[in-house]
Design a protein around this motif. Structure first.
Motif, PDB file in Angstrom:
ATOM      1  N   PRO A   1       0.827  -1.212   0.000  1.00  0.00           N
ATOM      2  CA  PRO A   1       0.000   0.000   0.000  1.00  0.00           C
ATOM      3  C   PRO A   1       0.864   1.267   0.000  1.00  0.00           C
ATOM      4  O   PRO A   1       1.948   1.302   0.577  1.00  0.00           O
ATOM      5  N   ARG A   2       0.344   2.319  -0.619  1.00  0.00           N
ATOM      6  CA  ARG A   2       1.057   3.583  -0.722  1.00  0.00           C
ATOM      7  C   ARG A   2       0.091   4.740  -0.469  1.00  0.00           C
ATOM      8  O   ARG A   2      -1.131   4.585  -0.531  1.00  0.00           O
ATOM      9  N   VAL A   3       0.688   5.900  -0.214  1.00  0.00           N
ATOM     10  CA  VAL A   3      -0.065   7.144  -0.143  1.00  0.00           C
ATOM     11  C   VAL A   3       0.696   8.194  -0.944  1.00  0.00           C
ATOM     12  O   VAL A   3       1.916   8.098  -1.135  1.00  0.00           O
ATOM     13  N   TRP A   4      -0.026   9.201  -1.427  1.00  0.00           N
ATOM     14  CA  TRP A   4       0.597  10.303  -2.156  1.00  0.00           C
ATOM     15  C   TRP A   4       1.001  11.389  -1.174  1.00  0.00           C
ATOM     16  O   TRP A   4       0.197  11.850  -0.375  1.00  0.00           O
ATOM     17  N   VAL A   5       2.279  11.804  -1.270  1.00  0.00           N
ATOM     18  CA  VAL A   5       2.816  12.861  -0.419  1.00  0.00           C
ATOM     19  C   VAL A   5       2.999  14.112  -1.270  1.00  0.00           C
ATOM     20  O   VAL A   5       3.568  14.066  -2.367  1.00  0.00           O
ATOM     21  N   PHE A   6       2.521  15.238  -0.753  1.00  0.00           N
ATOM     22  CA  PHE A   6       2.573  16.503  -1.482  1.00  0.00           C
ATOM     23  C   PHE A   6       3.844  17.261  -1.131  1.00  0.00           C
ATOM     24  O   PHE A   6       4.197  17.396   0.048  1.00  0.00           O
ATOM     25  N   ASP A   7       4.539  17.778  -2.182  1.00  0.00           N
ATOM     26  CA  ASP A   7       5.738  18.587  -1.991  1.00  0.00           C
ATOM     27  C   ASP A   7       5.374  20.052  -2.199  1.00  0.00           C
ATOM     28  O   ASP A   7       4.957  20.456  -3.299  1.00  0.00           O
ATOM     29  N   ASP A   8       5.544  20.860  -1.138  1.00  0.00           N
ATOM     30  CA  ASP A   8       5.158  22.276  -1.223  1.00  0.00           C
ATOM     31  C   ASP A   8       6.006  23.040  -2.232  1.00  0.00           C
ATOM     32  O   ASP A   8       5.504  23.952  -2.905  1.00  0.00           O
ATOM     33  N   ALA A   9       7.292  22.718  -2.317  1.00  0.00           N
ATOM     34  CA  ALA A   9       8.194  23.499  -3.173  1.00  0.00           C
ATOM     35  C   ALA A   9       7.831  23.374  -4.646  1.00  0.00           C
ATOM     36  O   ALA A   9       7.804  24.366  -5.387  1.00  0.00           O
ATOM     37  N   SER A  10       7.528  22.147  -5.090  1.00  0.00           N
ATOM     38  CA  SER A  10       7.264  21.932  -6.511  1.00  0.00           C
ATOM     39  C   SER A  10       5.799  21.712  -6.835  1.00  0.00           C
ATOM     40  O   SER A  10       5.429  21.594  -7.997  1.00  0.00           O
ATOM     41  N   SER A  11       4.960  21.654  -5.795  1.00  0.00           N
ATOM     42  CA  SER A  11       3.526  21.381  -5.974  1.00  0.00           C
ATOM     43  C   SER A  11       3.298  20.086  -6.732  1.00  0.00           C
ATOM     44  O   SER A  11       2.382  19.957  -7.542  1.00  0.00           O
ATOM     45  N   THR A  12       4.153  19.086  -6.474  1.00  0.00           N
ATOM     46  CA  THR A  12       4.015  17.777  -7.109  1.00  0.00           C
ATOM     47  C   THR A  12       3.794  16.723  -6.024  1.00  0.00           C
ATOM     48  O   THR A  12       3.931  16.991  -4.822  1.00  0.00           O
ATOM     49  N   VAL A  13       3.479  15.533  -6.480  1.00  0.00           N
ATOM     50  CA  VAL A  13       3.226  14.442  -5.541  1.00  0.00           C
ATOM     51  C   VAL A  13       4.158  13.278  -5.856  1.00  0.00           C
ATOM     52  O   VAL A  13       4.587  13.100  -6.996  1.00  0.00           O
TER      53      VAL A  13
ATOM     54  N   GLU B   1       5.726  10.709   8.786  1.00  0.00           N
ATOM     55  CA  GLU B   1       6.348  11.636   9.704  1.00  0.00           C
ATOM     56  C   GLU B   1       5.440  12.835   9.935  1.00  0.00           C
ATOM     57  O   GLU B   1       4.610  13.183   9.092  1.00  0.00           O
ATOM     58  N   ALA B   2       5.638  13.487  11.091  1.00  0.00           N
ATOM     59  CA  ALA B   2       4.856  14.675  11.414  1.00  0.00           C
ATOM     60  C   ALA B   2       5.143  15.772  10.392  1.00  0.00           C
ATOM     61  O   ALA B   2       6.272  15.975   9.957  1.00  0.00           O
ATOM     62  N   GLY B   3       4.107  16.488   9.994  1.00  0.00           N
ATOM     63  CA  GLY B   3       4.236  17.562   9.024  1.00  0.00           C
ATOM     64  C   GLY B   3       4.001  17.133   7.594  1.00  0.00           C
ATOM     65  O   GLY B   3       3.882  17.990   6.703  1.00  0.00           O
ATOM     66  N   THR B   4       3.965  15.845   7.328  1.00  0.00           N
ATOM     67  CA  THR B   4       3.742  15.361   5.966  1.00  0.00           C
ATOM     68  C   THR B   4       2.315  15.675   5.532  1.00  0.00           C
ATOM     69  O   THR B   4       1.369  15.517   6.295  1.00  0.00           O
ATOM     70  N   LYS B   5       2.176  16.114   4.275  1.00  0.00           N
ATOM     71  CA  LYS B   5       0.857  16.391   3.713  1.00  0.00           C
ATOM     72  C   LYS B   5       0.462  15.242   2.796  1.00  0.00           C
ATOM     73  O   LYS B   5       1.190  14.905   1.864  1.00  0.00           O
ATOM     74  N   ILE B   6      -0.694  14.670   3.070  1.00  0.00           N
ATOM     75  CA  ILE B   6      -1.169  13.481   2.372  1.00  0.00           C
ATOM     76  C   ILE B   6      -2.361  13.858   1.504  1.00  0.00           C
ATOM     77  O   ILE B   6      -3.233  14.626   1.921  1.00  0.00           O
ATOM     78  N   VAL B   7      -2.407  13.288   0.293  1.00  0.00           N
ATOM     79  CA  VAL B   7      -3.564  13.457  -0.582  1.00  0.00           C
ATOM     80  C   VAL B   7      -4.659  12.500  -0.111  1.00  0.00           C
ATOM     81  O   VAL B   7      -4.453  11.288  -0.056  1.00  0.00           O
ATOM     82  N   VAL B   8      -5.816  13.039   0.216  1.00  0.00           N
ATOM     83  CA  VAL B   8      -6.914  12.208   0.703  1.00  0.00           C
ATOM     84  C   VAL B   8      -8.095  12.188  -0.256  1.00  0.00           C
ATOM     85  O   VAL B   8      -9.045  11.440  -0.032  1.00  0.00           O
ATOM     86  N   ALA B   9      -8.063  12.982  -1.293  1.00  0.00           N
ATOM     87  CA  ALA B   9      -9.130  12.968  -2.301  1.00  0.00           C
ATOM     88  C   ALA B   9      -8.491  13.140  -3.675  1.00  0.00           C
ATOM     89  O   ALA B   9      -7.723  14.080  -3.897  1.00  0.00           O
TER      90      ALA B   9
ATOM     91  N   GLN C   1       3.448  14.285 -10.700  1.00  0.00           N
ATOM     92  CA  GLN C   1       2.432  15.132 -11.318  1.00  0.00           C
ATOM     93  C   GLN C   1       2.186  16.372 -10.477  1.00  0.00           C
ATOM     94  O   GLN C   1       2.175  16.333  -9.252  1.00  0.00           O
ATOM     95  N   LYS C   2       1.984  17.502 -11.163  1.00  0.00           N
ATOM     96  CA  LYS C   2       1.644  18.730 -10.479  1.00  0.00           C
ATOM     97  C   LYS C   2       0.172  18.689 -10.057  1.00  0.00           C
ATOM     98  O   LYS C   2      -0.676  18.207 -10.812  1.00  0.00           O
ATOM     99  N   VAL C   3      -0.063  19.210  -8.898  1.00  0.00           N
ATOM    100  CA  VAL C   3      -1.429  19.229  -8.384  1.00  0.00           C
ATOM    101  C   VAL C   3      -1.720  20.605  -7.798  1.00  0.00           C
ATOM    102  O   VAL C   3      -0.821  21.403  -7.527  1.00  0.00           O
ATOM    103  N   ARG C   4      -2.995  20.833  -7.612  1.00  0.00           N
ATOM    104  CA  ARG C   4      -3.446  22.090  -7.001  1.00  0.00           C
ATOM    105  C   ARG C   4      -4.242  21.734  -5.743  1.00  0.00           C
ATOM    106  O   ARG C   4      -5.256  21.034  -5.822  1.00  0.00           O
ATOM    107  N   ALA C   5      -3.737  22.213  -4.599  1.00  0.00           N
ATOM    108  CA  ALA C   5      -4.374  21.882  -3.324  1.00  0.00           C
ATOM    109  C   ALA C   5      -5.647  22.686  -3.142  1.00  0.00           C
ATOM    110  O   ALA C   5      -5.665  23.902  -3.335  1.00  0.00           O
ATOM    111  N   LEU C   6      -6.713  21.972  -2.771  1.00  0.00           N
ATOM    112  CA  LEU C   6      -7.989  22.633  -2.505  1.00  0.00           C
ATOM    113  C   LEU C   6      -8.097  23.148  -1.089  1.00  0.00           C
ATOM    114  O   LEU C   6      -9.078  23.768  -0.726  1.00  0.00           O
TER     115      LEU C   6
END
Length: 375
Positions: free
Chosen positions: A305-317, A339-347, A356-361
């Motif tokens: 199993p995996r999860v997508w982690v968001f990178d603030d600097a490049s706006s990629t996952v 780890e604490a502070g990690t941003k996870i894609v939940v939708a 891939q570049k993404v746009r956070a809602l």
């Protein structure tokens, strides 16, 4: 001749333009920027407690009732009244018990007279027996009569004592100092012996009753220190300790009753107050993610199993491997490896690809942490 050269020169110019155009750098194709919803993994220390609501109760409560049946003629206390040991709480009609006592008292008086007469008769017949004026059998009959009178006397004394006690039971008295927390009868009501009438709670020890779901039962232990706050005074904190954990779940709610004692409760803490108990346990930090945040790549379904982690600097996952625990309520599952502070894609996790570049809602609430006690 000049007429033939003009079309040729035009053709040569067009070919030159096409060659220059072909050699120029082509613009990069536009990349689709997908909107996603993120959730931040909070620090384990910040989410190391879970709050459960409960009610302040007395550790010791006495549900009092009459020891004899009868009709209630007076109720002398109401809910909230403070009582002392021996305070009369209620009374039933004692007329019948008074009649029984008076009747037995009269019978006891007659029995005492008969016993005294039988004793005197035995003494006189002993003197006559010494003078050989009566037979030994007659003396034995007088001795037996005295024993019968003595037995009847003792029986009536016991019956009178019992009747006197029952007459006293017509008054319901407090067996300890406390406050009245429940009243179940009114004047004129006929009650049976043992019917709950009035509940008196001892004020010396107070506790909070909370109910834990099964998934949190492993997070608490007897004697554990907990932080307690109250709706009446939310800014104040009181220390509580786990006194009792029920070993059996409630058949209706499937929760476990936990009693938290308040050894140093302030005087303003009253019975019935709503309290919030924060469990601060030690152990391995675990997160609970929505099931929609976890996926397996279709190209490599057995990699885990995996999860997508968001990178603030490049706006990629990018995807990272995680370890799953047991499923939880609310379509969530335990996840380890973040780890604490990690941003996870939940939708929108299943339609993404690496880099891939993404746009956070917008970020949702932090991932709920669970504290599991170390084995």
């Amino acid at each position: 001749m000049r007429t033939m050269h003009r079309p040729l020169r035009a053709l040569i110019a067009a070919l030159a333009i096409l060659a220059v155009t072909a050699c120029a750098p082509q613009p990069a194709p536009l990349q689709t920027v997908r909107p996603v919803r993120l959730m931040s993994v909070a620090d384990g220390n910040e989410l190391s407690s879970q709050v459960f609501s409960g009610e302040v109760r007395a550790r010791h409560e006495s549900t009092l009732g009459f020891r004899v049946p009868g009709k209630v003629i007076r109720r002398l206390v109401d809910i909230g009244d403070r009582v002392q040991t021996g305070t009369v709480l209620a009374q039933i009609d004692a007329t019948d018990y008074e009649h029984v006592r008076d009747s037995l008292a009269a019978q006891l008086g007659a029995a005492r007279a008969e016993h005294s007469f039988a004793r005197d008769e035995l003494e006189r017949h002993r003197e006559l027996a010494e003078q050989k004026l009566i037979s030994p059998a007659e003396l034995d009959r007088r001795d037996t009569a005295l024993q019968v009178a003595a037995g009847r006397l003792r029986s009536l004394e016991s019956q009178l004592a019992q009747a006197t006690d029952q007459l006293g039971y017509a008054r319901l008295v407090a067996d300890r100092e406390g406050v009245v927390t429940a009243v179940n009868v009114e004047a004129g009501q006929v009650v049976a012996a043992g019917t709950p009438v009035i509940t008196v709670a001892r004020q010396s020890e107070r506790e909070i009753l909370i109910r834990l779901p099964e998934e949190n039962l492993a997070d608490i232990r007897k004697g554990q220190a907990l932080e307690v706050s109250f709706v009446a005074r939310p800014a104040e904190r009181v220390e509580g300790r786990v006194r009792e954990i029920s070993p059996v779940a409630d058949p209706g709610s499937r929760t476990y009753a936990v009693r938290v004692s308040l050894p140093d409760a302030p005087a303003w803490v009253a019975f019935g107050m709503t309290a919030s108990v924060a469990m601060r346990a030690s152990g391995a930090f675990q997160m609970a993610l929505p099931l929609a945040a976890v996926f397996e790549p279709q190209s490599a379904p057995k990699t885990g199993p995996r999860v997508w982690v968001f990178d603030d600097a490049s706006s990629t996952v990018k995807s990272i491997l995680v370890s799953l625990g047991r499923p939880l309520e609310g379509e969530r599952i335990e996840v380890r490896g973040l780890e604490a502070g990690t941003k996870i894609v939940v939708a929108g996790a299943r339609s993404l690809r690496e880099g891939q570049k993404v746009r956070a809602l917008g970020d949702e609430a932090p991932v709920q942490a669970r504290i599991r006690s170390s084995e």
